[in-house]
Design a protein around this motif. Structure first.
Motif, mmCIF file in Angstrom:
data_model
loop_
_atom_site.group_PDB
_atom_site.id
_atom_site.type_symbol
_atom_site.label_atom_id
_atom_site.label_comp_id
_atom_site.label_asym_id
_atom_site.label_seq_id
_atom_site.Cartn_x
_atom_site.Cartn_y
_atom_site.Cartn_z
ATOM 1 N N THR A 66 0.845 -1.189 0.000
ATOM 2 C CA THR A 66 0.000 0.000 0.000
ATOM 3 C C THR A 66 0.882 1.241 0.000
ATOM 4 O OG1 THR A 66 -1.676 -1.162 1.298
ATOM 5 C CG2 THR A 66 -1.805 1.240 1.278
ATOM 6 N N ASP A 67 0.553 2.189 -0.872
ATOM 7 C CA ASP A 67 1.193 3.507 -0.852
ATOM 8 C C ASP A 67 0.413 4.335 0.158
ATOM 9 O OD1 ASP A 67 1.961 6.159 -1.288
ATOM 10 O OD2 ASP A 67 2.059 5.939 -3.460
ATOM 11 N N ALA A 70 -1.020 7.502 -1.264
ATOM 12 C CA ALA A 70 -2.008 7.365 -2.344
ATOM 13 C C ALA A 70 -2.689 6.006 -2.175
ATOM 14 C CB ALA A 70 -1.334 7.479 -3.706
ATOM 15 N N ARG A 71 -3.463 5.894 -1.108
ATOM 16 C CA ARG A 71 -4.039 4.598 -0.710
ATOM 17 C C ARG A 71 -4.955 3.971 -1.754
ATOM 18 N NH1 ARG A 71 -3.464 3.273 4.754
ATOM 19 N NH2 ARG A 71 -2.497 4.913 5.977
ATOM 20 N N SER A 72 -5.531 4.755 -2.626
ATOM 21 C CA SER A 72 -6.478 4.200 -3.598
ATOM 22 C C SER A 72 -5.788 3.455 -4.740
ATOM 23 C CB SER A 72 -7.369 5.306 -4.168
ATOM 24 O OG SER A 72 -6.588 6.233 -4.892
ATOM 25 N N TYR A 73 -4.471 3.659 -4.903
ATOM 26 C CA TYR A 73 -3.771 2.970 -5.987
ATOM 27 C C TYR A 73 -3.473 1.528 -5.575
ATOM 28 C CZ TYR A 73 -0.833 1.899 -9.877
ATOM 29 O OH TYR A 73 -0.331 1.318 -10.999
ATOM 30 N N ASN A 74 -3.845 0.571 -6.419
ATOM 31 C CA ASN A 74 -3.640 -0.842 -6.117
ATOM 32 C C ASN A 74 -2.305 -1.334 -6.691
ATOM 33 O OD1 ASN A 74 -3.793 -3.566 -5.615
ATOM 34 N ND2 ASN A 74 -5.557 -3.935 -6.925
#
Length: 133
Positions: A66-67, A70-74
């Motif tokens: 997990t970034d 930028a949590r939404s990036y998978n």
């Protein structure tokens, strides 16, 4: 406090400390990863993971990155069959590399020890690093 109570207290404290010290943990580094700061990640082999105190009964370990900026990036991750090894070598699975656009981000790998491919969670370990370092 009586001497017996003191002895019992310190014995319990030592036991708790030993259990806390035996918590499932992982570590990793970015060694060998090609520099990427364009925001367009590469698909790469997993980093080398060092495992400590993997819970008894673990048959699989699920890894996910997990970034945290930028949590939404998978970025993905992978599932590795576990046979008691202390190191998961690169190439066990592939994922989308860290590649923050214009700056440094913090990334977190989560490792979930499981009894089955799809469940049976025994423990969770996490490790964070910034990229680029």
């Amino acid at each position: 406090m009586t001497r017996f109570q003191q002895t019992a207290f310190f014995a319990a404290l030592c036991l708790c400390s030993a259990q806390a010290a035996a918590a499932f943990s992982i570590s990793f580094d970015w060694q060998g990863l090609k520099l990427c700061t364009s925001g367009q990640p590469n698909v790469v082999d997993n980093p080398r993971f060092v495992l400590e105190d993997v819970p008894a009964g673990t048959r699989y370990i699920r890894f996910r990155m997990t970034d945290l900026d930028a949590r939404s990036y998978n970025h993905g991750g992978g599932l590795v069959e576990y046979h008691g090894e202390k190191v998961i070598a690169p190439g066990a699975f592939r994922y989308k590399s860290p590649c923050p656009p214009g700056g440094r981000h913090t990334y977190e790998w989560t490792a979930t020890a499981q009894t089955r491919k799809m469940g049976g969670r025994l423990g969770v370990a996490r490790a964070r690093r910034q990229y680029p370092e």
